[in-house]
Write an enzyme that holds these catalytic residues in place. Structure first.
Site, PDB file in Angstrom:
ATOM      1  N   LYS A  33       0.638  -1.184   0.317  1.00 38.92           N
ATOM      2  CA  LYS A  33      -0.181  -0.095   0.436  1.00 38.92           C
ATOM      3  C   LYS A  33       1.008   1.701  -0.343  1.00 38.92           C
ATOM      4  O   LYS A  33       1.304   1.195   0.641  1.00 38.92           O
ATOM      5  CB  LYS A  33      -0.708  -0.141   0.987  1.00 38.92           C
ATOM      6  N   ASP A  54     -14.805   2.222   9.698  1.00 41.17           N
ATOM      7  CA  ASP A  54     -14.827   2.111   8.337  1.00 41.17           C
ATOM      8  C   ASP A  54     -14.973   0.140   8.084  1.00 41.17           C
ATOM      9  O   ASP A  54     -14.414   0.650   6.737  1.00 41.17           O
ATOM     10  CB  ASP A  54     -13.336   2.348   7.432  1.00 41.17           C
TER      11      ASP A  54
HETATM   12  N1  I85 Z   1      -5.059  -8.363  -1.780  1.00 36.03           N
HETATM   13  N2  I85 Z   1     -11.094  -1.690   0.079  1.00 36.03           N
HETATM   14  C1  I85 Z   1     -10.959  -2.063  -0.959  1.00 36.03           C
HETATM   15  C2  I85 Z   1      -4.976  -6.624  -0.565  1.00 36.03           C
HETATM   16  N3  I85 Z   1      -4.225  -8.234   0.060  1.00 36.03           N
HETATM   17  N4  I85 Z   1      -7.073  -4.156  -0.506  1.00 36.03           N
HETATM   18  C3  I85 Z   1      -8.524  -1.340  -0.320  1.00 36.03           C
HETATM   19  N5  I85 Z   1      -7.384  -0.079   1.247  1.00 36.03           N
HETATM   20  C4  I85 Z   1      -6.716  -0.742   2.220  1.00 36.03           C
HETATM   21  C5  I85 Z   1      -8.730  -1.948  -1.916  1.00 36.03           C
HETATM   22  C6  I85 Z   1      -9.997  -1.177  -1.905  1.00 36.03           C
HETATM   23  C7  I85 Z   1      -9.422  -2.222   0.436  1.00 36.03           C
HETATM   24  O1  I85 Z   1      -5.777  -0.597   3.141  1.00 36.03           O
HETATM   25  C8  I85 Z   1      -7.152  -2.587   0.048  1.00 36.03           C
HETATM   26  C9  I85 Z   1      -6.304  -2.139   1.268  1.00 36.03           C
HETATM   27  C10 I85 Z   1      -5.388  -3.318   1.638  1.00 36.03           C
HETATM   28  C11 I85 Z   1      -5.775  -4.457   0.614  1.00 36.03           C
HETATM   29  C12 I85 Z   1      -4.929  -5.496   0.350  1.00 36.03           C
HETATM   30  C13 I85 Z   1      -4.092  -6.223   1.519  1.00 36.03           C
HETATM   31  C14 I85 Z   1      -3.420  -7.291   0.887  1.00 36.03           C
HETATM   32  C15 I85 Z   1      -5.003  -7.599  -0.884  1.00 36.03           C
HETATM   33  C16 I85 Z   1      -8.068  -0.117   0.130  1.00 36.03           C
HETATM   34  C17 I85 Z   1      -5.979  -8.662  -2.658  1.00 36.03           C
HETATM   35  C18 I85 Z   1      -6.440  -9.127  -3.990  1.00 36.03           C
HETATM   36  C19 I85 Z   1      -4.971 -10.252  -4.082  1.00 36.03           C
HETATM   37  C20 I85 Z   1      -5.016 -11.472  -5.427  1.00 36.03           C
HETATM   38  C21 I85 Z   1      -6.481 -11.333  -5.892  1.00 36.03           C
HETATM   39  C22 I85 Z   1      -7.698 -11.028  -5.201  1.00 36.03           C
HETATM   40  C23 I85 Z   1      -7.060  -9.758  -4.343  1.00 36.03           C
HETATM   41  O2  I85 Z   1      -6.794  -7.559  -2.846  1.00 36.03           O
HETATM   42  C24 I85 Z   1      -8.537 -11.357  -5.989  1.00 36.03           C
HETATM   43  F1  I85 Z   1      -9.359 -12.035  -5.398  1.00 36.03           F
HETATM   44  F2  I85 Z   1      -9.387  -9.796  -5.884  1.00 36.03           F
HETATM   45  F3  I85 Z   1      -8.833 -11.325  -7.603  1.00 36.03           F
END
Ligand code: I85
Length: 359
Positions: A51, A145
């Site tokens: 991030k 949130d």
């Molecule tokens: N992995 N709110 C929506 C994601 N691993 N995602 C968001 N704020 C954050 C994104 C927008 C949550 O702090 C977010 C944060 C952190 C993550 C995060 C953390 C760790 C992931 C905004 C994925 C992922 C990885 C591989 C495959 C897939 C998703 O998002 C999927 F299954 F969708 F294909």
């Protein structure tokens, strides 16, 4: 500023992150404060999520609270490393997290075969989210949130664990902190001064109620008449607690589940269930004994896929409204208690009078 006495201190690394991780261009998610991209450890080849935040005080608070909270609870996304680097000309905080490869909670449920998702499974999901909240609230952190997009599964397979992420609006609500301001004498502190702590936490409890409702039927308890953004009508329904358990989706759902939802969606935050009350609730505590009644959620989520974006937007807006209202309420109380100019004037006058009397 990172870390304090009751946590592992976190010092952001100063060396370039590219020493330790290879960052690919692949975007995993877009938050309002920053994007989340894929990266790989050079040492192990393991995949992580990165991030990227602009290094401002708000970002420091987010990372600090998230880092302190992710130890000791397996239902909060773990932070592995934090770097303080210049990134495309700006000072940035780069947060390396475990990669949640299972995607979002409701995407996962939507992909399930019809009727394969049961009330018992819903109870185990709510129990996992409740454990994350319990951990946070015990540290006096309110997430503020809690919404579907922030609930992610660690793996695509059955062994995937549900975890909470994004501490961008999290708030530490230590009463000691709020009493450090010189205007309060802790012995005589009024309940409403201690109140804000409860209101921030009750925001998480309301969110838990909304998520539980959607989990059991596939649609939210409150919805806007016009599709997108929060409407006056929807605000009114939320304020008045106007929601129902319509058939056929709710006809077979247990009364224990409905009772728990009613406790979480109470309009008055003073009467809403607290996390410790939820952990004691039998639908949560004994979730393995909840009847495995098939739910209609998976099918409804699939059939209503095109409105899911609107549902998420509505929840985002409702949470923003709630945070503003509660923060505002805190400001009013602090101002009237601490900076009341008439009281200040009277106090200095009475000191003078007393002095005059004594002499
Ligand atoms: N992995 N709110 C929506 C994601 N691993 N995602 C968001 N704020 C954050 C994104 C927008 C949550 O702090 C977010 C944060 C952190 C993550 C995060 C953390 C760790 C992931 C905004 C994925 C992922 C990885 C591989 C495959 C897939 C998703 O998002 C999927 F299954 F969708 F294909």
């Amino acid at each position: 500023m990172m870390g304090d006495s009751h946590s592992r201190p976190l010092q952001p690394r100063k060396n370039p992150i590219s020493d330790d991780y290879r960052i690919t261009g692949s975007v995993l998610g877009l938050g309002i404060n920053g994007k989340v991209v894929e990266c790989f450890s050079r040492a192990t080849g393991e995949k992580f999520a990165l991030k990227v935040l602009r290094d401002v005080p708000k970002a420091r608070r987010e990372v600090d609270l998230h880092f302190r909270a992710c130890h000791g609870c397996c239902h909060i996304v773990r932070i592995i490393d934090v770097y303080e680097n210049n990134y495309s000309g700006q000072r940035c905080l780069l947060v390396v997290m475990d990669c949640m490869e299972g995607g979002e909670l409701f995407t996962r449920i939507q992909e399930r075969a019809d009727s394969a998702f049961t009330e018992r499974e819903a109870a185990s999901v709510i129990c996992d989210i409740a454990k994350a909240i319990q951990h946070l609230h015990s540290m006096n952190i309110a997430h503020r949130d809690l919404k579907p997009e922030n609930l992610l599964y660690s793996k695509r397979s059955e062994v995937g664990v549900l975890k909470l992420t994004d501490f961008g609006f999290a708030k530490e609500i230590s009463i000691y902190k709020s009493l450090q301001t010189p205007c309060y004498t802790p012995y005589y502190v009024a309940p409403e001064v201690l109140g804000p702590e409860k209101y921030d936490k009750s925001c998480d409890m309301w969110s838990l109620g909304v998520i539980m409702y959607i989990l059991l039927c596939g649609y939210p308890p409150f919805y806007s008449n016009h599709g997108a953004a929060i409407s006056p009508g929807m605000k009114k329904r939320i304020r008045n607690g106007q929601y129902e358990f319509p058939n056929p989706e709710w006809s077979r759902v247990s009364s224990d589940a409905k009772e728990l939802i009613r406790g979480l969606l109470r309009t008055d935050p003073d009467h809403r269930l607290s996390i410790s009350e939820v952990m004691q609730n039998k639908w949560i505590k004994n979730y393995s004994m909840v009847p495995p009644t098939p739910l209609m959620s998976a099918r409804v989520l699939r059939e209503e896929e095109d409105v899911w974006m609107d549902v998420q937007e509505e929840m985002t807006n409702a949470l923003a409204t709630m945070r503003v209202d509660y923060d505002h309420c805190v400001n009013i109380k602090n101002l009237s208690d601490s900076n009341n100019p008439i009281l200040k004037k009277r106090r200095t006058q009475s000191t003078k009078t007393k002095g005059a009397e004594a002499s």
